[in-house]
Design a protein around this motif. Sequence first.
Motif, PDB file in Angstrom:
ATOM      1  N   ARG A 260     -24.035  53.386  30.448  1.00 19.28           N
ATOM      2  CA  ARG A 260     -24.262  51.960  30.682  1.00 19.28           C
ATOM      3  C   ARG A 260     -25.703  51.643  31.062  1.00 19.28           C
ATOM      4  N   TYR A 261     -26.351  52.545  31.818  1.00 20.15           N
ATOM      5  CA  TYR A 261     -27.722  52.283  32.276  1.00 20.15           C
ATOM      6  C   TYR A 261     -28.658  53.379  31.778  1.00 20.15           C
ATOM      7  N   PRO A 262     -29.720  53.008  31.077  1.00 20.07           N
ATOM      8  CA  PRO A 262     -30.659  54.031  30.594  1.00 20.07           C
ATOM      9  C   PRO A 262     -31.234  54.894  31.726  1.00 20.07           C
ATOM     10  N   ALA A 263     -31.411  54.310  32.911  1.00 25.08           N
ATOM     11  CA  ALA A 263     -32.039  55.050  34.001  1.00 25.08           C
ATOM     12  C   ALA A 263     -31.079  56.023  34.675  1.00 25.08           C
ATOM     13  N   MET A 264     -29.788  55.883  34.424  1.00 27.56           N
ATOM     14  CA  MET A 264     -28.816  56.742  35.112  1.00 27.56           C
ATOM     15  C   MET A 264     -28.297  57.809  34.151  1.00 27.56           C
ATOM     16  N   LYS A 265     -29.049  58.922  34.141  1.00 24.17           N
ATOM     17  CA  LYS A 265     -28.706  60.026  33.239  1.00 24.17           C
ATOM     18  C   LYS A 265     -28.004  61.126  34.033  1.00 24.17           C
TER      19      LYS A 265
END
Length: 348
Positions: A260-265
């Motif tokens: 859902r969030y690019p920053a949360m890998k």
Amino acid sequence: MTTPNGPAYRRIATEEAFAPPEILDRYRDLLRDGGGDRGFQSLWGFYLGSTAERPRWVVDRLADLGVKRIADMDAHGIDHQVISLTCPGTQLFGTAEATALARHVNDVAAQAVRDHPERFTALAAVALQDPTAAAAELDRAVTQLGMRGVILNSHMQGRYLDDREFWPVLEAAEALGVPVYLHPNTPPDSMIEPLYEAGLDGAIYGFAVETAMHVLRIMSAGLFDHFPRLRLVIGHLGEGLPFWIPRIDFFHHAQVLSGRYPAMKAVELRPSDYLRRNVWFTTSGMAWTPAVMFVRDVVGADRVLYAMDYPYQCVADEVRELDALPVPPSELAAFYETTAVELFGLHH
Ligand code: MN
């Protein structure tokens, strides 16, 4: 003091603030010129502008690294302080000034430690505005001045330590084997307004909101995968994070899976695993038995240690409350003394 009639441990307080007069003068200049962010104007406008007794006492004690501070320590049963430059430190100044001020602050603190080696240990101040210079100053402070860690006052003008530009400072701390104390700051302008308008921007709540978010950003960015031996110290019993563990772990996992969030890998461990591997928790202003016992239970008794948060929250009864924690004597000694000795390397 460890006396025949006293406790069998030294009480070491680990989040104890100071501010050399030169820093307070520069804060006054900034206030006069309308500089700094809203949080700075709120916090320091109060402490340096109020004529009331408590803020005047706090400012007086911040500037003292001698007789008055030591008398307060004796009166409150504190044997040793780990001192650090008060928030927001040098982080709101321009690069050249911040770098020079951090160096001056470290020289002042080192002199206080030389004058009173039994009473004080210091953490280094650095200017994150220039991360390479900050890493070099941390190296100087540790290897030449004998400092035992570094204080960072949360956000750097609205930017956070998950930004790789700041990583040279963390790399230096890991390499030098000293912990990073992530102290709160007032929230940046992008975040402060709903807190400020209700009087909640400072130590009452806004500090914890901003600093806890900062810790989650760090974890989520994989900073502890990159620096697995980095030791992070946070105050106020972990800024609320231990209480949130199951919900943070659940939704971190779910959000990574969803993309859902690019920053949360994906990162190597659960958020709570980093809390139990890379983070230490000081009490600072949270001398409250149920909360101390809870945090010990969920993150491990060996990573919870004492801090007072002098001079901001200097409460006479707190040592009495914590002396009575329902734990074995060896764990009480760890809470007050031996965990701090190990974490900050205070062996003589
Ligand atoms: Mn503090």
